[in-house]
Scaffold this active site. Structure first.
Site, PDB file in Angstrom:
ATOM      1  N   SER A 151      67.107  71.644  48.778  1.00 18.77           N
ATOM      2  CA  SER A 151      66.427  72.198  49.966  1.00 18.77           C
ATOM      3  C   SER A 151      65.515  73.322  49.509  1.00 18.77           C
ATOM      4  O   SER A 151      65.757  73.935  48.452  1.00 18.77           O
ATOM      5  CB  SER A 151      67.464  72.763  50.935  1.00 18.77           C
ATOM      6  OG  SER A 151      66.832  73.518  51.956  1.00 18.77           O
ATOM      7  N   TYR A 164      74.995  77.817  52.820  1.00 16.17           N
ATOM      8  CA  TYR A 164      74.043  76.724  52.572  1.00 16.17           C
ATOM      9  C   TYR A 164      73.045  77.139  51.480  1.00 16.17           C
ATOM     10  O   TYR A 164      72.738  76.365  50.576  1.00 16.17           O
ATOM     11  CB  TYR A 164      73.331  76.413  53.890  1.00 16.17           C
ATOM     12  CG  TYR A 164      72.435  75.204  53.882  1.00 16.17           C
ATOM     13  CD1 TYR A 164      72.947  73.924  54.094  1.00 16.17           C
ATOM     14  CD2 TYR A 164      71.062  75.331  53.707  1.00 16.17           C
ATOM     15  CE1 TYR A 164      72.110  72.811  54.119  1.00 16.17           C
ATOM     16  CE2 TYR A 164      70.230  74.227  53.730  1.00 16.17           C
ATOM     17  CZ  TYR A 164      70.749  72.971  53.941  1.00 16.17           C
ATOM     18  OH  TYR A 164      69.915  71.877  53.963  1.00 16.17           O
TER      19      TYR A 164
HETATM   20  N1  NAD Z   1      67.090  68.404  58.109  1.00 16.54           N
HETATM   21  C1  NAD Z   1      66.489  69.263  57.313  1.00 16.54           C
HETATM   22  O1  NAD Z   1      65.571  69.973  57.731  1.00 16.54           O
HETATM   23  C2  NAD Z   1      66.898  69.393  55.864  1.00 16.54           C
HETATM   24  C3  NAD Z   1      66.102  70.178  55.007  1.00 16.54           C
HETATM   25  C4  NAD Z   1      66.457  70.296  53.681  1.00 16.54           C
HETATM   26  C5  NAD Z   1      67.569  69.632  53.187  1.00 16.54           C
HETATM   27  N2  NAD Z   1      68.331  68.871  54.028  1.00 16.54           N
HETATM   28  C6  NAD Z   1      69.473  68.191  53.462  1.00 16.54           C
HETATM   29  O2  NAD Z   1      69.393  66.796  53.703  1.00 16.54           O
HETATM   30  C7  NAD Z   1      70.696  66.235  53.747  1.00 16.54           C
HETATM   31  C8  NAD Z   1      70.829  65.382  54.992  1.00 16.54           C
HETATM   32  O3  NAD Z   1      70.689  66.216  56.132  1.00 16.54           O
HETATM   33  P1  NAD Z   1      70.220  65.689  57.567  1.00 16.54           P
HETATM   34  O4  NAD Z   1      69.228  66.664  58.043  1.00 16.54           O
HETATM   35  O5  NAD Z   1      69.875  64.263  57.504  1.00 16.54           O
HETATM   36  O6  NAD Z   1      71.565  65.947  58.408  1.00 16.54           O
HETATM   37  P2  NAD Z   1      72.410  64.970  59.363  1.00 16.54           P
HETATM   38  O7  NAD Z   1      73.457  65.839  59.942  1.00 16.54           O
HETATM   39  O8  NAD Z   1      71.520  64.228  60.289  1.00 16.54           O
HETATM   40  O9  NAD Z   1      73.026  63.930  58.338  1.00 16.54           O
HETATM   41  C9  NAD Z   1      74.079  64.274  57.473  1.00 16.54           C
HETATM   42  C10 NAD Z   1      74.887  63.026  57.231  1.00 16.54           C
HETATM   43  O10 NAD Z   1      75.986  63.366  56.382  1.00 16.54           O
HETATM   44  C11 NAD Z   1      77.170  62.815  56.944  1.00 16.54           C
HETATM   45  N3  NAD Z   1      78.324  63.630  56.586  1.00 16.54           N
HETATM   46  C12 NAD Z   1      78.625  64.875  57.020  1.00 16.54           C
HETATM   47  N4  NAD Z   1      79.806  65.268  56.546  1.00 16.54           N
HETATM   48  C13 NAD Z   1      80.283  64.244  55.795  1.00 16.54           C
HETATM   49  C14 NAD Z   1      81.464  64.053  55.051  1.00 16.54           C
HETATM   50  N5  NAD Z   1      82.432  64.976  55.003  1.00 16.54           N
HETATM   51  N6  NAD Z   1      81.629  62.890  54.375  1.00 16.54           N
HETATM   52  C15 NAD Z   1      80.679  61.936  54.425  1.00 16.54           C
HETATM   53  N7  NAD Z   1      79.544  62.058  55.120  1.00 16.54           N
HETATM   54  C16 NAD Z   1      79.343  63.203  55.799  1.00 16.54           C
HETATM   55  C17 NAD Z   1      76.934  62.840  58.458  1.00 16.54           C
HETATM   56  O11 NAD Z   1      77.811  61.975  59.155  1.00 16.54           O
HETATM   57  C18 NAD Z   1      75.472  62.445  58.530  1.00 16.54           C
HETATM   58  O12 NAD Z   1      75.312  61.046  58.577  1.00 16.54           O
HETATM   59  C19 NAD Z   1      71.671  67.413  53.685  1.00 16.54           C
HETATM   60  O13 NAD Z   1      72.134  67.566  52.364  1.00 16.54           O
HETATM   61  C20 NAD Z   1      70.805  68.578  54.082  1.00 16.54           C
HETATM   62  O14 NAD Z   1      71.291  69.781  53.580  1.00 16.54           O
HETATM   63  C21 NAD Z   1      68.030  68.742  55.362  1.00 16.54           C
END
Ligand code: NAD
Length: 260
Positions: A151, A164
């Site tokens: 991130s 985070y």
């Molecule tokens: N959305 C953003 O702006 C953003 C920015 C930078 C990085 N990220 C990173 O991208 C990745 C995905 O995030 P997202 O935005 O799609 O979030 P999201 O919450 O939509 O998706 C996260 C997924 O991980 C799964 N998950 C959560 N806990 C779990 C567990 N214990 N075991 C197995 N699966 C699990 C959830 O069910 C979900 O499908 C993360 O690592 C997040 O930190 C997101």
């Protein structure tokens, strides 16, 4: 070089990719892009229905093979068992994307150690444990690729996200450490550092008009990232031979945020 050679360098045909947290959000977008590049996908998620839905979507849109697999990555000590199950189903793993994650937003002084541990556990410990469980098989088959979803928070700190921020900073170091140790086995490790996407992880933030405006104001391109279009094909590049000499890097895909 002719066009076919170019396509071959980006193709993931015949490869198997395990993507954690692919039931929705960014993980689903990454899965769709890799599937379009020809990879078969193991959709790992804690929510069974979402894992099945993503897998069905991938099959219907691309015709690849997709396997939903329910796992709780809050239990990193079970990673070897998860990987054994997946290998039993698919036979091999060529690519792993550590994407599953959670967010806890609150002032640093109010964080409990349980909350701190839960964030560190899934972003950092589970990414290490999954990679450590998969790499022996990659070594046997002559190589593989690991992609960690980091991130911009690995570089900049935004208030109320202390665990985070620490976890994503750690993930950048983990990416370098994996690359340095496993290059000699032809296992390449890189990370993608997304800027902001609108997903369930960030939904609360975007429902707050002030914070939403602040985020948009920080992005030179004045738009959020799209999971498949903006992040997915970067993952295809990092998983493919087109990036054969990129190793241990975090590629920030942030519409220019970190440059501004
Ligand atoms: N959305 C953003 O702006 C953003 C920015 C930078 C990085 N990220 C990173 O991208 C990745 C995905 O995030 P997202 O935005 O799609 O979030 P999201 O919450 O939509 O998706 C996260 C997924 O991980 C799964 N998950 C959560 N806990 C779990 C567990 N214990 N075991 C197995 N699966 C699990 C959830 O069910 C979900 O499908 C993360 O690592 C997040 O930190 C997101």
């Amino acid at each position: 070089m002719d066009y076919q050679d170019l396509v071959k360098r980006f193709s993931l045909e015949g490869q198997t990719a395990v993507i954690t947290g692919a039931g929705r959000g960014i993980g689903r977008g990454l899965a769709m892009a890799l599937a379009k590049a020809g990879a078969n996908i193991v959709v790992v998620d804690i929510i069974e229905e979402n894992a099945k839905n993503t897998a069905a979507l991938l099959v219907s849109k691309t015709g690849i093979k997709a396997y939903p697999y329910v796992a709780d990555l809050r239990n990193p000590h079970r990673a070897k068992e998860y990987v054994k199950d997946i290998l039993g189903e698919c036979g091999k793993i060529d690519i792993v994307i550590n994407n599953a994650g959670i967010q806890v937003r609150k002032p640093a002084l109010e964080f409990t150690l349980e909350e701190w541990n839960s964030v560190l556990n899934i972003h950092l410990t589970a990414s290490f444990a999954m990679a450590q469980a998969v790499v022996p098989g990659m070594i046997k088959q002559g190589g593989g690729k690991i992609i960690n979803i980091a991130s911009i928070n690995g570089v900049i700190a935004i208030p109320n996200t202390i665990a985070y921020t620490a976890a994503k900073s750690g993930l950048a170091g983990l990416t370098r450490a994996m690359a340095v140790e496993w290059s000699r086995f032809n296992v390449r490790t890189n990370a993608i550092g997304p800027g902001y996407c609108r997903t369930e992880l960030t939904e609360k933030l975007f429902q707050d008009p002030q914070r939403s405006e602040w985020v948009m104001g920080r992005i030179p391109m004045k738009r959020l990232a799209e999971p498949e279009d903006d992040l997915g094909y970067v993952a295809v590049f990092l998983a493919s031979e087109a990036s054969a000499y990129i190793n241990g890097q975090v590629i920030y895909v942030d519409g220019g945020w970190l440059a501004s």
